[in-house]
Design an enzyme around this catalytic site. Structure first.
Site, PDB file in Angstrom:
ATOM      1  N   ASP A 163    -127.418  65.516 -98.985  1.00  0.00           N
ATOM      2  CA  ASP A 163    -126.132  65.163 -98.370  1.00  0.00           C
ATOM      3  C   ASP A 163    -126.274  64.843 -96.881  1.00  0.00           C
ATOM      4  OD1 ASP A 163    -126.549  67.885 -97.829  1.00  0.00           O
ATOM      5  OD2 ASP A 163    -124.417  68.218 -97.506  1.00  0.00           O
TER       6      ASP A 163
ATOM      7  N   ASP B  34    -131.657  70.798-105.131  1.00  0.00           N
ATOM      8  CA  ASP B  34    -130.578  71.793-105.128  1.00  0.00           C
ATOM      9  C   ASP B  34    -129.429  71.485-106.086  1.00  0.00           C
ATOM     10  OD1 ASP B  34    -132.073  72.923-103.170  1.00  0.00           O
ATOM     11  OD2 ASP B  34    -130.706  72.488-101.521  1.00  0.00           O
TER      12      ASP B  34
END
Ligand code: ATP
Ligand code: F6P
Length: 414
Positions: free
Chosen positions: A118, A165
């Site tokens: 991100d 993740d």
């Protein structure tokens, strides 16, 4: 720009695409890069590797180089990323972005496919928004000609989420998460046999700074006894609850106990819960012979699973189509996976929703954090709860998180 037509009849503009991997590496990044290069070539584009993440763009020179078909041969099965990755500080600053824009323009690149977490995707969107201004400044300072500036007024981007993740809201899976999960479950199986032989307890630390996907799914797949995840910390008194659960498991004849601790685990007040702390607790309260295993970067290494290879190939293929079709007015997208199909996901929204999970955790609003993580996360927490709490006639199960006791996991047709 001239229109080119491939022998399959697909039409594309003759154009230059940059591809980079950024942030932590993830198994499957190579498959995505390979697919970008080969799809790009099929569609008449030239594809350039930007090496070592944004660093290659900031540094220029050998940091940006053209990739041909054969340059991405024999990489599909390899872990990591053959074009390198980095966490590049300079790119966060305007000077770094100016240098990056100048170096990309030296190669005529104004379309980018970024494979990263991100942070990388946030940086990409920031760079896209800054691009017109950066180009104008470069032209003003004579670092590029006005002709070059006029030919590249916008930056078109597509994002792929490369991170073990599985922390990006909006996509069911991220590149590398499946392989990392396999790696963790293999480790749990391995640990379980030695734990059972010695009747020991093991506390295993699992990656995922802010996201509990890996520890939670590994706990389910590995049949573990207790799991600590950042989005859903245990209720106060968890020490007693965990010890009682493990004690009753032993009493029922269990030879091994395995507790998973996310590296970002904490209690409901934000105080970190570490693997060593859990180990000491089990040793002191239960007299358990307990060991700690920190899996660390083993989880990110090694070859990608079949899923990460084919899924990343599809994502890379779709990303090229996305970035070639993009116009200056397009909403930037991430390509992700929804219900086992490749899906276009608005980048800004996905990044904002992902950040929102972290904000809920910071505010200690864990119910909101679990909800924001996505419907299946709450379901998986409920399933783990059920699987790890034995229910015997003489020992009715005590729930840790009562509200999820009847969470349905079947989607029903209307
Ligand atoms: N706000 C930002 N502006 C500009 N660049 C950024 C920004 N955030 C991140 N980046 C760039 O992306 C790189 C990677 O970001 P970050 O370290 O957050 O990893 P990530 O992409 O989230 O991956 P991982 O999930 O592995 O942590 C940074 O080092 C920086 O070069
Ligand atoms: O390799 P580094 O920079 O130590 O980063 C480790 C972090 O990267 C990740 O592997 C991916 O975001 C996290 O799970 C972990 O916390």
């Amino acid at each position: 720009m001239t229109a080119a037509r491939s022998n399959r009849g697909e039409t594309a503009m003759t154009t230059r695409i940059g591809v980079l991997t950024s942030g932590g590496d993830a198994q499957g990044m190579n498959a995505a890069v390979r697919a970008v290069v080969r799809t790009g070539i099929h569609l008449g584009a030239e594809v350039y590797a930007i090496r070592e993440g944004w660093q290659g763009a900031v540094d220029g020179g050998d940091g940006i180089s053209r990739l041909d078909w054969d340059d991405v041969g024999s990489v599909l099965h390899r872990g990591g990323t053959v074009i390198g990755t980095a966490r590049c500080r300079e790119f966060r600053e305007r000077a770094g972005q100016l240098a990056a824009a100048r170096h990309l323009l030296e190669h005529g690149i104004d379309r980018l496919i970024v494979i990263g977490g991100d942070g990388s995707l946030t940086g990409t969107d920031e760079f896209r928004r800054n691009w017109p201004d950066l180009v104008a400044e470069l032209a003003r300072e004579g670092q590029i000609t006005q002709e070059v500036a006029d030919a590249h007024t916008s930056l078109m981007i597509a994002g792929l989420v490369g991170s073990i993740d599985n922390d990006l809201v909006g996509t069911d899976m991220t590149i590398g998460a499946d392989s990392a999960l396999h790696r963790i479950v293999d480790a749990i199986d391995t640990i379980a046999s030695t734990a059972a032989s010695h009747q020991r307890s093991f506390v295993v630390e699992v990656m995922g700074r802010h996201c509990g996907y890996l520890p939670l799914m590994a706990a389910i797949a590995g049949g573990c006894d207790y799991v600590f995840v950042p989005e859903d910390p245990p209720a106060d008194g968890w020490e007693d609850d965990m010890c009682e659960l493990l004690r009753s498991g032993r009493a029922a004849g269990r030879r091994d106990s395995i507790v998973l601790v996310a590296e970002g685990a904490h209690d409901r007040h934000g105080t970190p819960i570490t693997a060593t702390q859990v180990k000491d607790l089990l040793a002191e309260r239960l007299g358990e012979d307990t060991r700690v295993t920190i899996l660390g970067h083993v989880q990110r290494g090694g070859s990608p699973s079949a899923y990460d290879r084919w899924m990343s190939t599809l994502l890379g293929y779709a990303a090229v189509q996305e970035v070639l079709e993009a116009t200056p007015d397009s909403v930037p997208h991430i390509l992700g996976v929804r219900h086992n199909r490749i899906a276009q996901i608005p980048l800004v929204e996905a990044v904002q929703q992902t950040r929102e999970v972290a904000r809920h955790v910071e505010r200690q609003d864990y119910e909101a954090a679990v909800t924001a993580r996505g419907a299946s996360f709450g379901e998986m927490l409920a399933v783990f709860e059920r699987m790890s709490r034995p229910r015997r006639p003489s020992n009715p199960s005590r729930r840790r998180r009562g509200s999820r006791s009847s969470t349905p996991v079947v989607s029903r047709r209307a």
